[in-house]
Design a protein around this motif. Structure first.
Motif, PDB file in Angstrom:
ATOM      1  N   LEU A   5      56.715  40.436  40.862  1.00 24.77           N
ATOM      2  CA  LEU A   5      56.568  39.241  40.033  1.00 24.77           C
ATOM      3  C   LEU A   5      57.862  38.915  39.300  1.00 24.77           C
ATOM      4  N   ALA A   6      58.573  39.954  38.864  1.00 21.57           N
ATOM      5  CA  ALA A   6      59.863  39.720  38.218  1.00 21.57           C
ATOM      6  C   ALA A   6      60.828  39.054  39.192  1.00 21.57           C
ATOM      7  N   ALA A   7      60.821  39.510  40.447  1.00 18.99           N
ATOM      8  CA  ALA A   7      61.681  38.882  41.463  1.00 18.99           C
ATOM      9  C   ALA A   7      61.264  37.438  41.705  1.00 18.99           C
ATOM     10  N   ALA A   8      59.952  37.198  41.765  1.00 21.00           N
ATOM     11  CA  ALA A   8      59.456  35.843  42.024  1.00 21.00           C
ATOM     12  C   ALA A   8      59.673  34.915  40.839  1.00 21.00           C
ATOM     13  N   SER A   9      59.956  35.467  39.667  1.00 21.92           N
ATOM     14  CA  SER A   9      60.146  34.644  38.469  1.00 21.92           C
ATOM     15  C   SER A   9      61.574  34.140  38.308  1.00 21.92           C
ATOM     16  N   ILE A  10      62.495  34.647  39.111  1.00 21.17           N
ATOM     17  CA  ILE A  10      63.895  34.236  38.991  1.00 21.17           C
ATOM     18  C   ILE A  10      64.004  32.726  39.219  1.00 21.17           C
ATOM     19  N   GLY A  11      64.546  32.037  38.231  1.00 24.03           N
ATOM     20  CA  GLY A  11      64.710  30.588  38.347  1.00 24.03           C
ATOM     21  C   GLY A  11      63.455  29.797  38.051  1.00 24.03           C
ATOM     22  N   ARG A  12      62.327  30.462  37.785  1.00 21.59           N
ATOM     23  CA  ARG A  12      61.075  29.756  37.512  1.00 21.59           C
ATOM     24  C   ARG A  12      60.635  29.899  36.064  1.00 21.59           C
ATOM     25  N   ARG A  13      60.632  31.138  35.573  1.00 24.19           N
ATOM     26  CA  ARG A  13      60.229  31.398  34.196  1.00 24.19           C
ATOM     27  C   ARG A  13      60.932  32.654  33.721  1.00 24.19           C
ATOM     28  N   ARG A  14      60.895  32.889  32.440  1.00 28.48           N
ATOM     29  CA  ARG A  14      61.553  34.063  31.886  1.00 28.48           C
ATOM     30  C   ARG A  14      60.876  35.336  32.394  1.00 28.48           C
ATOM     31  N   ILE A  15      61.686  36.283  32.811  1.00 29.79           N
ATOM     32  CA  ILE A  15      61.152  37.523  33.378  1.00 29.79           C
ATOM     33  C   ILE A  15      60.384  38.321  32.337  1.00 29.79           C
ATOM     34  N   ILE A  16      60.705  38.146  31.076  1.00 29.45           N
ATOM     35  CA  ILE A  16      60.015  38.891  30.018  1.00 29.45           C
ATOM     36  C   ILE A  16      58.533  38.552  29.988  1.00 29.45           C
ATOM     37  N   THR A  17      58.143  37.379  30.521  1.00 27.21           N
ATOM     38  CA  THR A  17      56.721  37.012  30.528  1.00 27.21           C
ATOM     39  C   THR A  17      55.909  37.960  31.405  1.00 27.21           C
ATOM     40  N   VAL A  18      56.551  38.593  32.382  1.00 28.12           N
ATOM     41  CA  VAL A  18      55.850  39.589  33.196  1.00 28.12           C
ATOM     42  C   VAL A  18      55.369  40.732  32.307  1.00 28.12           C
ATOM     43  N   VAL A  19      56.254  41.199  31.446  1.00 24.72           N
ATOM     44  CA  VAL A  19      55.904  42.300  30.547  1.00 24.72           C
ATOM     45  C   VAL A  19      54.865  41.851  29.527  1.00 24.72           C
ATOM     46  N   VAL A  20      55.069  40.677  28.943  1.00 23.79           N
ATOM     47  CA  VAL A  20      54.174  40.174  27.900  1.00 23.79           C
ATOM     48  C   VAL A  20      52.749  40.028  28.421  1.00 23.79           C
ATOM     49  N   ASP A  21      52.598  39.503  29.640  1.00 20.40           N
ATOM     50  CA  ASP A  21      51.259  39.250  30.185  1.00 20.40           C
ATOM     51  C   ASP A  21      50.628  40.485  30.819  1.00 20.40           C
ATOM     52  N   TRP A  22      51.420  41.239  31.577  1.00 18.83           N
ATOM     53  CA  TRP A  22      50.840  42.293  32.408  1.00 18.83           C
ATOM     54  C   TRP A  22      50.742  43.643  31.711  1.00 18.83           C
ATOM     55  N   LEU A  23      51.552  43.876  30.696  1.00 22.28           N
ATOM     56  CA  LEU A  23      51.495  45.178  30.035  1.00 22.28           C
ATOM     57  C   LEU A  23      50.139  45.438  29.379  1.00 22.28           C
ATOM     58  N   PRO A  24      49.568  44.480  28.627  1.00 23.58           N
ATOM     59  CA  PRO A  24      48.228  44.737  28.074  1.00 23.58           C
ATOM     60  C   PRO A  24      47.176  44.927  29.154  1.00 23.58           C
ATOM     61  N   PHE A  25      47.237  44.121  30.217  1.00 28.90           N
ATOM     62  CA  PHE A  25      46.290  44.243  31.330  1.00 28.90           C
ATOM     63  C   PHE A  25      46.396  45.625  31.969  1.00 28.90           C
ATOM     64  N   ALA A  26      47.631  46.069  32.231  1.00 32.65           N
ATOM     65  CA  ALA A  26      47.833  47.386  32.833  1.00 32.65           C
ATOM     66  C   ALA A  26      47.372  48.498  31.902  1.00 32.65           C
ATOM     67  N   ALA A  27      47.625  48.349  30.607  1.00 33.44           N
ATOM     68  CA  ALA A  27      47.237  49.385  29.642  1.00 33.44           C
ATOM     69  C   ALA A  27      45.726  49.571  29.614  1.00 33.44           C
ATOM     70  N   VAL A  28      44.987  48.458  29.678  1.00 35.18           N
ATOM     71  CA  VAL A  28      43.520  48.541  29.678  1.00 35.18           C
ATOM     72  C   VAL A  28      43.026  49.228  30.942  1.00 35.18           C
ATOM     73  N   LEU A  29      43.625  48.923  32.078  1.00 34.11           N
ATOM     74  CA  LEU A  29      43.194  49.540  33.331  1.00 34.11           C
ATOM     75  C   LEU A  29      43.546  51.022  33.381  1.00 34.11           C
ATOM     76  N   VAL A  30      44.684  51.387  32.819  1.00 31.89           N
ATOM     77  CA  VAL A  30      45.035  52.813  32.729  1.00 31.89           C
ATOM     78  C   VAL A  30      44.038  53.536  31.827  1.00 31.89           C
ATOM     79  N   LEU A  31      43.646  52.885  30.735  1.00 30.14           N
ATOM     80  CA  LEU A  31      42.621  53.457  29.865  1.00 30.14           C
ATOM     81  C   LEU A  31      41.319  53.659  30.633  1.00 30.14           C
ATOM     82  N   TYR A  32      40.984  52.688  31.466  1.00 30.91           N
ATOM     83  CA  TYR A  32      39.783  52.819  32.307  1.00 30.91           C
ATOM     84  C   TYR A  32      39.898  54.050  33.203  1.00 30.91           C
ATOM     85  N   ASP A  33      41.043  54.235  33.835  1.00 28.63           N
ATOM     86  CA  ASP A  33      41.233  55.398  34.712  1.00 28.63           C
ATOM     87  C   ASP A  33      41.080  56.706  33.939  1.00 28.63           C
TER      88      ASP A  33
END
Length: 370
Positions: free
Chosen positions: A77-105
């Protein structure tokens, strides 16, 4: 000529000489157009990412490690964001989602701590009731299973393992196209996963392949991990019974065959990795089937967002996943119906909540402007 070059090249009022052009501006102007085009850099980054993913798959096989998958996905997603949106949005959006799923595991094994009695007969009885005394997994393996995997088991093996990739890939596409829809899907995904966890925590249940390894007397006390679960299928068929296979050499007992298709493709690493992952998973987490729940969620969530072809593909994916789960002895039909019901419940609750929240905000806005 750029604005900066025009400024540097203007002539003094008294007819003086032109200023020398800025070397940096000249250097940028003479770079090839593709160097200055972020689309090319995005394409290069995506190609490098795709090559790395394929190499990892060929070398290490199919991994069911959610953390590793999310890292690979977010790098793409970071690669696909080049020239489209700020790469930091990958971290902002996906980090909470990933954290919840890791908690589930990390909380999946809470079922073992709860010590609830394992259901060995519940789904068997339900399936036989639904199909007039016939156990679907036993019937399918009796009529379709061969001594060695036929070519079409490539499809069942790929479909089975696609569960560990496809829902996240769809989430990634949603994120690139519509972040609002992605957030709603992420909520549905997390709710489905955790409600499934609640299900098999309070109602742990053995899948068909486990029931075929254990004789009725070995599970009469509803054990969670009897010794028979790690052995070969019971000669008498265990709880499911035996049948007369149509293909010579095929075993009359129900077997766990979700990984056999990889042998046809001569990718033993994929089969080995899958089997190792399965052995480490919760072996009595069959009710409800999360494979069915999440593929059903995809079909329901994407239905209003795609056209006829997309609807056909998503519904077809859920149906072929259901067939795969039953044929390969991973789940009963009972488990699948509960999984679909769970997905439907989550989608309805999230949609009703969204509508109520939207209506509430509208009322607040009207009062503020009233």
């Amino acid at each position: 000529m750029s604005i900066s070059e025009a400024r540097d090249a203007r002539v003094d009022d008294d007819g003086g000489d032109q200023r020398a052009p800025d070397p940096r501006s000249t250097e940028v102007a003479h770079r090839p157009s593709w160097v200055r085009n972020p689309t090319w850099w995005r394409r290069i980054a995506l190609v490098v990412w795709a090559v790395a993913v394929v190499a990892m798959f060929v070398h290490n096989g199919v991994s069911m490690d959610r953390t590793g998958l999310l890292v690979f996905l977010c790098s793409g997603l970071a690669a696909a964001s080049i020239g489209r949106r700020r790469i930091i949005t990958v971290v902002v959006d996906w980090l909470p989602f990933a954290a919840v799923l890791v908690l589930y595991d990390q909380t999946r094994n809470v079922a073992q701590w709860m010590g609830m009695p394992t259901q060995w007969w519940l789904a068997v009885a339900a399936d036989r009731h639904l199909f007039g005394g016939v156990e679907p997994t036993l019937w399918l393996q009796q009529h379709l299973k061969e001594a060695t995997p036929p070519w079409w088991e490539i499809i069942t093996s790929v479909v089975y393992v696609s569960f560990f990739v496809v829902p996240y890939a769809v989430a990634a596409v949603l994120w690139l196209r519509d972040r609002v829809a992605w957030r709603r899907f992420a909520v549905c995904f997390v709710l489905t996963s955790f409600l499934g966890l609640v299900g098999y925590t309070f109602v742990p249940a053995a899948p068909p392949w486990a029931a075929a390894r254990c004789a009725p007397a070995e599970v009469v006390d509803h054990p969670r991990n009897p010794s028979c679960i790690d052995g070969l299928p019971d000669p008498d068929g265990g709880l499911l019974g035996t049948a007369t296979p149509e293909h010579m050499g095929a075993a009359p007992e129900v077997e766990r065959i979700s990984a056999r298709g990889w042998d046809v493709l001569h990718i033993p690493a994929a089969s080995d990795m899958l089997q190792v992952g399965q052995s480490k998973a919760n072996l009595v987490a069959a009710v409800p089937s999360l494979h069915a729940a999440l593929t059903g969620l995809l079909a329901l969530f994407m239905w209003p967002r795609v056209r006829a072809l997309g609807r056909t593909l998503f519904v077809g994916y859920a149906l072929i996943m259901a067939f795969t789960l039953v044929y390969t002895a991973e789940h009963y039909v009972f488990d699948i119906l509960l999984g679909w019901g769970l997905a439907g419940f989550v989608v309805i609750v999230v949609e009703l909540t969204r509508r109520r929240w939207t209506a509430h905000r509208t009322r607040l806005r009207e009062r503020a402007h009233g």
